[in-house]
Every structure is written in C-alpha cells, then in structure tokens.
Design an enzyme around this catalytic site. Structure first.
Site, PDB file in Angstrom:
ATOM      1  CB  THR A 364       6.503   1.029  -1.404  1.00 23.32           C
ATOM      2  OG1 THR A 364       6.209   2.372  -1.772  1.00 23.32           O
ATOM      3  CG2 THR A 364       6.624   0.956   0.104  1.00 23.32           C
ATOM      4  CG  ASP A 366       5.576   6.176  -2.262  1.00 20.98           C
ATOM      5  OD1 ASP A 366       6.470   6.553  -3.047  1.00 20.98           O
ATOM      6  OD2 ASP A 366       4.371   6.203  -2.553  1.00 20.98           O
ATOM      7  CD  GLU A 465       3.637  10.959  -6.616  1.00 20.08           C
ATOM      8  OE1 GLU A 465       3.904   9.820  -6.239  1.00 20.08           O
ATOM      9  OE2 GLU A 465       3.242  11.220  -7.762  1.00 20.08           O
TER      10      GLU A 465
HETATM   11  N1  LIG Z   1      -7.488  -4.270  -1.185  1.00 23.74           N
HETATM   12  C1  LIG Z   1      -6.907  -5.060  -2.076  1.00 23.74           C
HETATM   13  N2  LIG Z   1      -7.228  -6.360  -2.134  1.00 23.74           N
HETATM   14  C2  LIG Z   1      -6.625  -7.171  -3.021  1.00 23.74           C
HETATM   15  N3  LIG Z   1      -5.711  -6.774  -3.897  1.00 23.74           N
HETATM   16  C3  LIG Z   1      -5.347  -5.492  -3.903  1.00 23.74           C
HETATM   17  C4  LIG Z   1      -5.912  -4.570  -2.988  1.00 23.74           C
HETATM   18  N4  LIG Z   1      -5.364  -3.367  -3.217  1.00 23.74           N
HETATM   19  C5  LIG Z   1      -4.482  -3.540  -4.238  1.00 23.74           C
HETATM   20  N5  LIG Z   1      -4.467  -4.815  -4.641  1.00 23.74           N
HETATM   21  C6  LIG Z   1      -3.690  -5.383  -5.738  1.00 23.74           C
HETATM   22  O1  LIG Z   1      -2.297  -5.327  -5.409  1.00 23.74           O
HETATM   23  C7  LIG Z   1      -1.538  -5.027  -6.557  1.00 23.74           C
HETATM   24  C8  LIG Z   1      -0.624  -3.861  -6.270  1.00 23.74           C
HETATM   25  O2  LIG Z   1      -1.348  -2.782  -5.669  1.00 23.74           O
HETATM   26  P1  LIG Z   1      -0.939  -1.262  -5.914  1.00 23.74           P
HETATM   27  O3  LIG Z   1      -0.977  -0.988  -7.363  1.00 23.74           O
HETATM   28  O4  LIG Z   1      -1.766  -0.436  -5.025  1.00 23.74           O
HETATM   29  O5  LIG Z   1       0.594  -1.232  -5.545  1.00 23.74           O
HETATM   30  P2  LIG Z   1       1.321  -1.404  -4.150  1.00 23.74           P
HETATM   31  O6  LIG Z   1       1.439  -2.839  -3.816  1.00 23.74           O
HETATM   32  O7  LIG Z   1       0.612  -0.551  -3.143  1.00 23.74           O
HETATM   33  O8  LIG Z   1       2.754  -0.853  -4.502  1.00 23.74           O
HETATM   34  P3  LIG Z   1       3.188   0.672  -4.718  1.00 23.74           P
HETATM   35  O9  LIG Z   1       3.811   1.115  -3.442  1.00 23.74           O
HETATM   36  O10 LIG Z   1       4.144   0.612  -5.810  1.00 23.74           O
HETATM   37  O11 LIG Z   1       1.984   1.489  -5.054  1.00 23.74           O
HETATM   38  C9  LIG Z   1      -2.493  -4.758  -7.680  1.00 23.74           C
HETATM   39  O12 LIG Z   1      -2.515  -5.867  -8.547  1.00 23.74           O
HETATM   40  C10 LIG Z   1      -3.816  -4.549  -6.988  1.00 23.74           C
HETATM   41  O13 LIG Z   1      -4.905  -4.989  -7.766  1.00 23.74           O
HETATM   42  O1  LIG Z   2       2.886   5.786 -12.330  1.00 24.14           O
HETATM   43  P1  LIG Z   2       2.720   4.668 -11.413  1.00 24.14           P
HETATM   44  O2  LIG Z   2       3.381   3.424 -11.853  1.00 24.14           O
HETATM   45  O3  LIG Z   2       1.316   4.447 -11.020  1.00 24.14           O
HETATM   46  O4  LIG Z   2       3.514   5.014 -10.071  1.00 24.14           O
HETATM   47  C1  LIG Z   2       3.416   6.203  -9.360  1.00 24.14           C
HETATM   48  C2  LIG Z   2       3.349   5.924  -7.910  1.00 24.14           C
HETATM   49  O5  LIG Z   2       4.165   4.861  -7.509  1.00 24.14           O
HETATM   50  C3  LIG Z   2       4.857   5.194  -6.319  1.00 24.14           C
HETATM   51  O6  LIG Z   2       6.187   5.335  -6.653  1.00 24.14           O
HETATM   52  C4  LIG Z   2       4.767   4.085  -5.309  1.00 24.14           C
HETATM   53  O7  LIG Z   2       3.488   3.925  -4.870  1.00 24.14           O
HETATM   54  C5  LIG Z   2       4.244   6.503  -5.846  1.00 24.14           C
HETATM   55  O8  LIG Z   2       5.144   7.340  -5.201  1.00 24.14           O
HETATM   56  C6  LIG Z   2       3.747   7.093  -7.120  1.00 24.14           C
HETATM   57  O9  LIG Z   2       2.647   7.929  -6.915  1.00 24.14           O
END
Ligand SMILES: Nc1ncnc2c1ncn2[C@@H]1O[C@H](COP(=O)(O)OP(=O)(O)OP(=O)(O)O)[C@@H](O)[C@H]1O
Ligand SMILES: O=P(O)(O)OC[C@H]1O[C@](O)(CO)[C@@H](O)[C@@H]1O
Length: 604
Positions: A364, A366, A465
């Site tokens: 990530t 972030d 943001e």
């Molecule tokens: N509580 C959960 N249980 C199972 N799957 C999840 C859960 N939360 C998110 N996911 C799944 O994980 C995947 C990625 O989640 P999300 O979009 O929140 O990104 P992330 O892994 O947090 O990365 P980023 O930092 O880019 O947001 C998605 O396919 C989402 O459906």
């Molecule tokens: O537009 P998208 O793909 O949902 O991504 C935006 C988000 O993804 C991140 O880069 C990672 O979670 C956040 O900082 C931002 O809010």
C-alpha cells in the site's frame, strides 16, 4: 589438542609440503586450455571438501603417483597442497588458542577469541549454530516443534506439518543447499552453504529501542524469514498462484517477477499461475500460466501485469478453485483489505485441512500496515510526491501572493504527505488525518496562511486526502458512497481548501494566486525506484522460502530492518492500522522544519 592428533597433523603437514614440492619439480608444461582450468577448479574444491570430512591419504598418494607421469596436475596439486597446509596451520592455531583460553587472563582470552572469530570466517562456517542442528535429519521439524512448544515465546506461524494430518512428515532437502561454490549456468539451486539457512529459535525483536522501565522480555518475537535447509514441499509438486488486489502501488511487478524467478529458477517449480484482476479472478477469469517470457523485464514497469480490483471477494468460490487447480502456494499482494481476505481464506483452507500455504506480501502506498517498518512502493510514491511539491514551490514563488497547494493520497494515514514534506523541505503547512485542526479563527489554518503571505508572499500547503476527517470547524463531509471493497469514497479536501484560502484572502483584501496540484494516481503508477525494487526482491524471495517450508497464514515484512514472518492475526487486529503519532520522530522533524504551529483552539 590430543598428543596423537598433533602427531598426525605434523605427519600430514610434512606430506603436503612434499606433495607440493613434488608437483613443482615435476611440472614442465603449463595448462593451456580453459576447459582444463575449469576441471582443475572443480577438482580442487572437491579435494578440499573431502579433506575436511575424511582421511585423504590414499587419494593424495594416488595423485602423487599420477603427478609423476602427468605434469598437468601441477596447478591442482599446488592449490590443494597449499590449501591443506593452510587448513592444518589454522587447526593447530585454533587448538593452541583453546589451550590459552583455559589458562589465560580475561584480556588475553578476549584477544584470542577475536582472532578465533577471524579464523572461523576463513573457514566460512558459523559456530553459533550447534552441530546437532546443522546435522539434524529434519531441521524444519525441529523448528516447528520448538514453535509449537508451550515454552516458546516466538509468535507462532502456522505450518502445514501441523495443519494437515499425514502418515509421514514430508521432508525435502532444500534445492538451494550446496556444498561448494560451483553452480550451473542459468541459476538453479545448490548455492547456499549450511550456515545460510534459518534454524530453530531464530527470531526478530519488535523493539529496537528499549526505554526506561522496559525490558527485552516485553518485545514481541517474530519468526525470522529466510530459506530453510529442509522444506515441507517437494518443488516438483508445487503449483503456485499469484494475485494482486486493491489500489496500484510501485513495485507490484517486481514482486510478481521475483516470486516467479525464485520459484522457477531457484526451487525448480514449474507451474505458476497469475490470477487476473484481484480476488474475483480466481473464479471469474481463466487462469494464466506464467512463463519466463511473461515476466521478462516487468520489473521496469509500473502497475501490475495481472491487473487488480476492489471487491469481488468470495471465500468459498476462491478456495474451490484453488482445489480445482491443485494449488499448493497462494501469494496475495495487497493492503489491509487484502490481508483480511487472506485471513478468511486461510481459515477456510485450515478448516478443509488443505495442503495449501497462503502468504501475504503487504502492499500500500499509504504505508498504514501495522508492525512492518514500511510497505514497498511507499518510498517511490514519496519521491513522486516531492516533485509535485517542487512544482507548487515554483508556482508560489512566481506570484505576488502565491499559494501552492498539493493534495496527496492517504486515506486514513498521512505518511505520504508527512514524508514528502520532510523530504522536500519546501512546504510550510502539512495537514494529515491523524491531527485535528481548525480552519477558521485566529489560530486556524487560513489565518496562518494569510500571515505567511503577508510576511513572505508565498506559502506551500500539503494536504493528505483523508485530512477532511480532521477539520473541526468546517462544513466538509464525504458523500457516504463506498467503493466495491467497502472503503468510503472521499470528497476532495484540496478543492475545498483552495476555495477557502482564496476567499479568506479576498475578505482581507488580498489577491491570492493559488495553484492547486493534485497528482492523484501519478504517484502510484510509476515504476519502483531502486530502493523499492531491492525491498520487493527481498519480500518476494522470503515469501517463497516461507511457503516452501510449509509456513502459512503469515505475511512477510521487515521489522527493524530484518525480514520476518508475521502471523495474520497480528496484522489484521481490529484498529491496528498504522497511524502517525505525535511522539513519532518523523512528525517532530516535520514540525521542526516547517515551523507550523498547532492549529487547534486552546479549548481543543
Ligand atoms: N474484511 C474483508 N474480508 C475479505 N476480503 C476483504 C475484506 N476487506 C477487503 N477485502 C477484499 O480485499 C481486496 C482488496 O481490498 P481493498 O480494496 O480494501 O484494498 P487493500 O488491500 O486495502 O489495498 P489498498 O491499500 O490499495 O486500499 C478486495 O478484493 C476486497 O474485496
Ligand atoms: O481510486 P482508488 O483506486 O480506489 O484508490 C484510492 C485509494 O488508494 C490508496 O492509494 C491506497 O489505499 C488510497 O490512498 C486512496 O484513497
């Protein structure tokens, strides 16, 4: 050293000197082809190795006889002889040290110990790993037994040895293990000595700094990452799947490539799938079997060759498809959401008692994943963000009352904004979600910007943001919309601030020229920089080592700059997301360098 041993060594030493001399005298022709040279090199290293393990006398004798008729043995003999002599001298030297140690003063003993360590280095062995462990028939089993024991205080990482009931414990000598430096062209295994592997009881401490009233005992201990000498999986039976989920991040392609390369070339795994477009790709799209060409040079590209997505998590459907394809390793690259998904999948795999290792590689921009020092891609994004601040600086300095306003990603955590501010040293105000602030009033942000414009005619503001959540006194709210993963969609705090700053100036009779720079996706779509590429390589290789050893339900990461395996429970704990804290040194550095005050009214 016993007397008899000493005698034997002396005898051998004499023999080796004779041996070298004989070769020298009898040699007439130099070696004249590279092939011969290579053969000699291999032979020399073999002889060396044999010598340390068993009595070589008959062999040496044979070579001596050969040397009388075959002059080409000269170089080999010379090297063997001098190597043996050196080793004998070292052994004698060590033995002498032992004696002194027993009798000598503390100072002498310390000096001798230091010398002894140098000797050990020459031998390329590590005397910190006990012989019983190095020679154990299954070092992985030892490690797992230790981890499972009640007295072990290292955070347990599940292992398939325990998770999956079986008649016989699988145990495969790592293909990475090799006794000499010799290695086939095109990689392959056989390049790591005994001492390069991780054995029982190796851990990484969570605290690098111990304060008053704290002790090391309070520090968490994470299993040290790295290759194991014995593995749970036979590489020929491994079928792996790689998936990338969530938002993009620099370095995704580096990790994909390195997982592939490590599995394919180092361990010899031949079936590696790339899953398209995140979790839903497991059941919605055809699986793509990756080959060497697919990953060629992708380390130079931004994004992910596999594609990514939010949402679409369907536990049962995913696990059914893992079973259908006979998968034994799953590598999931993603952030906190992805890791909650990994945990759900791990629990399902566990309850079905499947022979599948599932591993997380934290991603990530972030940088809000707990425990680990940093997530990959973060530094690259910061580097890009600094460029945006630089532009804001130029714009602001070329206008009479110039404001450069930069909005950077960071939904719940302001690490990118903070570190880009620290790196640029151009910003005067940095607003992050972690610290509440007032916009209006004498101590508010707007008044501060106005005062700075009056005094210096320019002001650079950086805003994360998610900082809209931290404004105390403005009508700023999000629409309440959610993305496919359930994350709140944020309104544009940058655009809001832009209007407020310009209006405030107007009210005060100041014509503010404000340039709003919102690099959004530009900071996360670039290829990883050198630092991140190195980090991605480390993470990927160690994810593979862990999975090969049968560890599962973990994520791989750096803790205090050392790689370790962190149980998913730790990463996914509710409310454990990493945030900037007032006591963080990086935040203190920011306050010191920007000079920004607290934007809180006294009553806040
Ligand atoms: N509580 C959960 N249980 C199972 N799957 C999840 C859960 N939360 C998110 N996911 C799944 O994980 C995947 C990625 O989640 P999300 O979009 O929140 O990104 P992330 O892994 O947090 O990365 P980023 O930092 O880019 O947001 C998605 O396919 C989402 O459906
Ligand atoms: O537009 P998208 O793909 O949902 O991504 C935006 C988000 O993804 C991140 O880069 C990672 O979670 C956040 O900082 C931002 O809010």
């Amino acid at each position: 050293m016993q007397k008899t041993n000493k005698k034997t060594y002396k005898k051998q030493l004499d023999r080796q000197i004779t041996f070298v001399l004989l070769f020298y005298l009898k040699s007439k022709k130099p070696i004249n082809s590279n092939k011969q040279k290579q053969d000699y090199q291999i032979q020399i290293s073999r002889y060396h190795h044999r010598f340390f393990k068993k009595d070589l006398e008959p062999q040496i004798k044979m070579d001596l006889q050969k040397s009388l008729t075959d002059n080409k043995f000269f170089v080999a003999g010379l090297a063997i002889g001098s190597g043996l002599i050196t080793s004998l001298l070292l052994k004698q030297f060590n033995a002498g040290e032992e004696k002194v140690e027993r009798k000598g003063s503390l100072k002498t003993v310390k000096r001798k110990e230091a010398k002894k360590q140098r000797t050990v280095f020459l031998h390329q062995t590590d005397n910190t790993i006990p012989k019983e462990i190095l020679n154990a028939s299954n070092t992985l089993m030892e490690e797992v037994k230790n981890l499972e024991s009640r007295t072990c205080n290292i955070l347990k990482v599940p292992n398939l040895i325990i998770e999956v009931p079986q008649d016989e414990i699988p145990c495969y000598l790592s293909p990475l293990y090799g006794e000499s430096n010799y290695r086939e062209v095109f990689g392959g295994g056989g390049f790591l000595p005994d001492t390069a592997f991780v054995y029982t009881g190796s851990y990484v401490l969570s605290d690098a700094v111990i304060g008053k009233n704290q002790s090391l005992d309070q520090s968490k201990r994470y299993v040290r990452a790295g290759p194991r000498k014995h593995n749970y999986f036979d590489p020929q039976q491994v079928k792996a799947a790689i998936v990338t989920c969530g938002g993009l991040c620099p370095g995704l392609n580096v990790v994909i490539r390195e997982i592939f390369m490590c599995l394919y070339f180092n361990y010899g795994v031949r079936t590696i799938y790339g899953i398209k477009y995140g979790y839903k790709g497991f059941y919605q799209y055809d699986w793509q079997e990756l080959n060497v060409k697919d990953v060629k040079e992708i380390q130079r590209l931004g994004g992910t060759i596999l594609g990514s997505s939010r949402g679409g998590f369907d536990k049962d459907n995913i696990v059914d498809n893992l079973v259908k394809h006979g998968i034994t390793h799953v590598y999931c690259l993603g952030g906190d959401g992805t890791h909650r998904g990994i945990q759900a999948l791990f629990n399902e795999i566990r309850s079905r008692k499947l022979n599948i290792s599932i591993v997380g590689i934290p991603k990530t921009i972030d940088n809000d994943i707990p425990i680990i020092d940093k997530s990959f891609g973060f530094e690259t994004s910061v580097e890009e963000a600094v460029k945006a601040i630089q532009s804001a600086h130029v714009e602001a300095h070329c206008a009479e009352y110039g404001v450069g306003l930069v909005r950077l990603m960071g939904r719940y955590a302001g690490f990118i904004a903070m570190e880009a501010t620290n790196a640029s040293r151009d910003a005067h105000v940095c607003l992050v979600p972690e610290f509440k602030f007032n916009l209006y009033g004498e101590q508010g942000v707007l008044e501060y910007v106005y005062q700075r414009l009056l005094a210096k005619r320019n002001c650079i503001v950086v805003v994360a943001e998610g900082a809209g959540e931290a404004v105390l006194d403005a009508q700023f709210s999000n629409s309440g919309e959610k993305d496919a993963s359930g994350n709140t969609k944020l309104s544009d705090i940058g655009a809001f601030l832009q209007k407020e700053i310009v209006d405030y100036g107007k009210k005060k009779g100041m014509e503010v020229t404000l340039k709003y720079i919102n690099p959004t996706y530009m900071i996360r779509t670039v290829p990883a920089n050198a630092l991140d590429r190195k980090m991605c390589t480390q993470l990927a290789q160690n994810a593979v080592h862990g999975a090969m050893a049968g560890f599962t339900g973990f994520t791989v990461g750096h803790v205090n700059n050392r790689l370790c395996y962190i149980p998913l429970d730790e990463i996914c704990k509710e409310g454990s997301g990493r945030r900037i804290k007032a006591e963080d040194r990086a935040w203190q550095r920011l306050l010191a360098s920007t000079g920004q005050p607290s934007f809180l009214k006294k009553e806040n």
